[in-house]
Design an enzyme around this catalytic site. Structure first.
Site, PDB file in Angstrom:
ATOM      1  N   THR A 373       0.848  -1.189   0.000  1.00  0.00           N
ATOM      2  CA  THR A 373       0.000   0.000   0.000  1.00  0.00           C
ATOM      3  C   THR A 373       0.888   1.246   0.000  1.00  0.00           C
ATOM      4  O   THR A 373       1.859   1.278   0.727  1.00  0.00           O
ATOM      5  CB  THR A 373      -0.868   0.018   1.271  1.00  0.00           C
ATOM      6  OG1 THR A 373      -1.549  -1.202   1.353  1.00  0.00           O
ATOM      7  CG2 THR A 373      -1.830   1.162   1.289  1.00  0.00           C
ATOM      8  N   ASN A 393      -1.031  -4.901  -1.714  1.00  0.00           N
ATOM      9  CA  ASN A 393      -1.327  -5.515  -0.425  1.00  0.00           C
ATOM     10  C   ASN A 393      -0.032  -5.678   0.357  1.00  0.00           C
ATOM     11  O   ASN A 393       0.455  -4.717   0.925  1.00  0.00           O
ATOM     12  CB  ASN A 393      -2.092  -6.838  -0.556  1.00  0.00           C
ATOM     13  CG  ASN A 393      -2.737  -7.232   0.782  1.00  0.00           C
ATOM     14  OD1 ASN A 393      -2.999  -6.385   1.619  1.00  0.00           O
ATOM     15  ND2 ASN A 393      -2.988  -8.511   0.966  1.00  0.00           N
ATOM     16  N   SER A 444     -11.111  -3.403   2.097  1.00  0.00           N
ATOM     17  CA  SER A 444      -9.831  -2.712   2.216  1.00  0.00           C
ATOM     18  C   SER A 444      -9.856  -1.754   3.390  1.00  0.00           C
ATOM     19  O   SER A 444     -10.917  -1.254   3.786  1.00  0.00           O
ATOM     20  CB  SER A 444      -9.534  -1.930   0.936  1.00  0.00           C
ATOM     21  OG  SER A 444      -8.400  -1.093   1.103  1.00  0.00           O
ATOM     22  N   SER A 445      -8.685  -1.476   3.948  1.00  0.00           N
ATOM     23  CA  SER A 445      -8.540  -0.450   4.989  1.00  0.00           C
ATOM     24  C   SER A 445      -8.071   0.885   4.427  1.00  0.00           C
ATOM     25  O   SER A 445      -7.879   1.845   5.191  1.00  0.00           O
ATOM     26  CB  SER A 445      -7.546  -0.921   6.061  1.00  0.00           C
ATOM     27  OG  SER A 445      -8.017  -2.051   6.740  1.00  0.00           O
TER      28      SER A 445
END
Length: 563
Positions: A373, A393, A444-445
């Site tokens: 990320t 990721n 997703s965060s």
């Protein structure tokens, strides 16, 4: 407490209690435009694009492709991301170019015959990859909002890949650390990235990636999802027993979504909707903070840190059950953003002691009313702002280079609930809402966010860091809006994180201080030190006189550039 245990505890607190950096130091300040990204070369590319008359979207496209070259562990062609845009007139948009599960995926993809999770299958190797979304996302963003010709935006990345660029000390170390993985998981030896030992200043040339970028420059979307690049990707899948097909590539399309917009205190928050969990979780955390005198309590004091941890514990519990891809799951978005519901989540909260995570369950939001990320932030001379978080990721994704095309693939399939109730590589627990289904986007965060104050652009912010992204963005916003830090100071500041399970506070060295660490321990909190930093953020703050301050994270090679 036994003597040995007590001695270790106080040693730990001493380490956690190291001094924090200056929280009021200024970052780069510019008059007209700013880019903050994970690599100085990528930031400079974006600034140069705006100097030539490009807008924030043009710069975002150019930075995305440049990061795919100079920051290969997260910058990407073979991954995906989210983009939040605020135009100068206040209109907002959100682009979801998150990866999707291939058509051949199914909920038990990573389980053995006994229903047990097969270690690393969703993390490393060909089967871990979702269908990439980055190139289609950039094409769609440019088609709708771009100003300069497409070719001009891709060309800087081509030059970097073909001519080569000097490695930073951090990037050389990361490449050295991945050598065994690159050898183990590639069907053809990726000699261009292999070396006995990379050193700072070594030149890395990526000729296959340059040719792939040339096809994207000349053919747009078809330069990746069709023709030679697609053929190379599908051949790579077949050699490595992956499941992405030409049809998966043909069928992939990024999606424009309605951004989340919420008023919290004196700020308007524009954030990414699902399948990002970051927007809702951030709004929940900021809303919970409104009823408590955090400014009076002070930055990272026992009371402030205790409150933030307890709020995070409850928000991440909700995330585990209620968050998923709204194209597949009837997610209670309205209820999760309902102020009364959000505030009800602190029932049982005590200022005196920690709540064991085993006693915190996901809430029941009201039904909806009808109705590795990396991050970069950009503001252009017209006042348009873009907040973009993009990822493979894990660092370097699934470790697989597409032979002949020179780019890495993602391992985003691990962001699904590989098995409901079983933690993923970040320790996050998910349930049925995020189970694997063909064509579904994984949760997703990522939390790209834009703040307004009094109707004017105020802050552009986002971060990398897996499950810690949400709390990183939350703390930086609090540092600026509550505690009065500069954006550079807010980004520099030590960070801590709680995600419900596992039941401990993850803390950078020096983030809490000895007194706060001891006070939290007496309240029943467990603290686990984290080496290497929590998250990496990129922010731009609009100062009272209209100039722009960049916040580039010292945890990496991040840099601000502008004019």
């Amino acid at each position: 407490m036994p003597t040995i245990q007590r001695s270790f505890f106080f040693l730990l607190l001493t380490l956690v209690g190291c001094a924090n950096p200056d929280l009021h130091t200024r970052g780069l300040v510019t008059q007209n435009a700013m880019v903050v990204s994970a690599h100085p070369l990528a930031s400079q590319v974006g600034a140069d694009i705006m100097r030539r008359g490009g807008n924030a979207i043009d710069a975002a496209v150019a930075v995305q492709f440049a990061l795919a070259v100079v920051y290969p562990d997260a910058g990407n062609l073979g991954g995906g991301g989210f983009l939040v845009l605020r135009q100068q007139d206040g209109t907002v948009a959100a682009l979801d170019y998150r990866e999707k599960a291939p058509a051949a995926a199914h909920r038990d993809l990573y389980l053995n015959a006994r229903g047990e999770v097969i270690e690393n299958l969703s993390l490393k190797g060909h089967l871990a990859a979702g269908v990439p979304g980055t190139v289609d996302g950039m094409v769609q963003a440019h088609q709708k909002y771009g100003r300069l010709p497409w070719r001009e935006l891709v060309q800087p990345a081509i030059a970097l890949a073909a001519k080569g660029f000097p490695l930073t000390q951090k990037e050389a170390k990361k490449l050295n650390g991945q050598r065994k993985n690159f050898l183990a998981y590639n069907t053809r030896r990726p000699d261009f990235i292999l070396k006995d030992r990379w050193r700072e200043g070594d030149t890395l040339r990526l000729p296959d990636l340059a040719r792939t970028l040339e096809r994207i420059r000349d053919q747009g979307r078809d330069g990746f999802y069709a023709g030679a690049t697609a053929r190379l990707l599908v051949e790579e899948m077949k050699r490595g027993k992956g499941i992405i097909t030409q049809q998966d590539l043909t069928d992939y399309h990024a999606v424009w979504r309605t951004p989340l917009v919420a008023n919290v205190g004196e700020y308007q928050i524009t954030a990414m909707p699902p399948p990002s969990s970051g927007g809702i979780a951030l709004i929940q955390l900021l809303t919970l903070s409104q009823d408590y005198p955090l400014r009076e309590w002070g930055w990272n004091t026992v009371k402030t840190a205790h409150f933030m941890v307890e709020a995070e514990r409850r928000v991440y519990a909700d995330r585990s059950k209620h968050f998923g891809d709204t194209d597949f799951f009837d997610m209670p978005v309205y209820g999760l953003l309902d102020t009364s519901y959000i505030k009800s989540r602190l029932r049982g909260f005590s200022l005196q002691k920690a709540t064991p995570s085993e006693q915190v369950s996901p809430g029941t939001p009201p039904l909806a009313e009808p109705m590795h990320t990396t991050h970069y932030s950009i503001v252009d001379p017209q006042g348009n702002a873009v907040s973009v978080t993009t990822t493979l990721n894990s660092s370097f994704g699934n470790k697989v280079f597409v032979a002949g095309a020179g780019f890495l693939l993602n391992n985003e399939m691990d962001d699904f609930s590989v098995k409901p109730g079983v933690p993923n590589s970040y320790g996050l627990v998910g349930e049925e809402a995020n189970a694997i289904e063909p064509g579904k986007r994984m949760l997703s965060s990522m939390t790209p966010t834009i703040l307004e104050k009094d109707g004017q652009l105020f802050l552009v912010i986002g971060a990398m860091g897996g499950s810690t992204i949400i709390t990183t963005v939350f703390q930086i916003i609090q540092n600026v809006t509550v505690h009065g830090h500069t954006i550079q100071g807010a980004v520099n500041a030590g960070r801590f994180h709680h995600q419900w399970k596992p039941n401990w506070i993850l803390s950078e060295w020096g983030a809490l201080g000895f007194g706060t660490g001891l006070g939290l321990w007496f309240k029943g909190h467990k603290i686990a030190p984290k080496t290497g930093g929590i998250g990496r953020a990129a922010g731009i703050l609009v100062l009272p006189d209209g100039t722009l301050e960049g916040g580039a994270d010292p945890r990496g090679d991040d840099a601000a550039a502008g004019f």
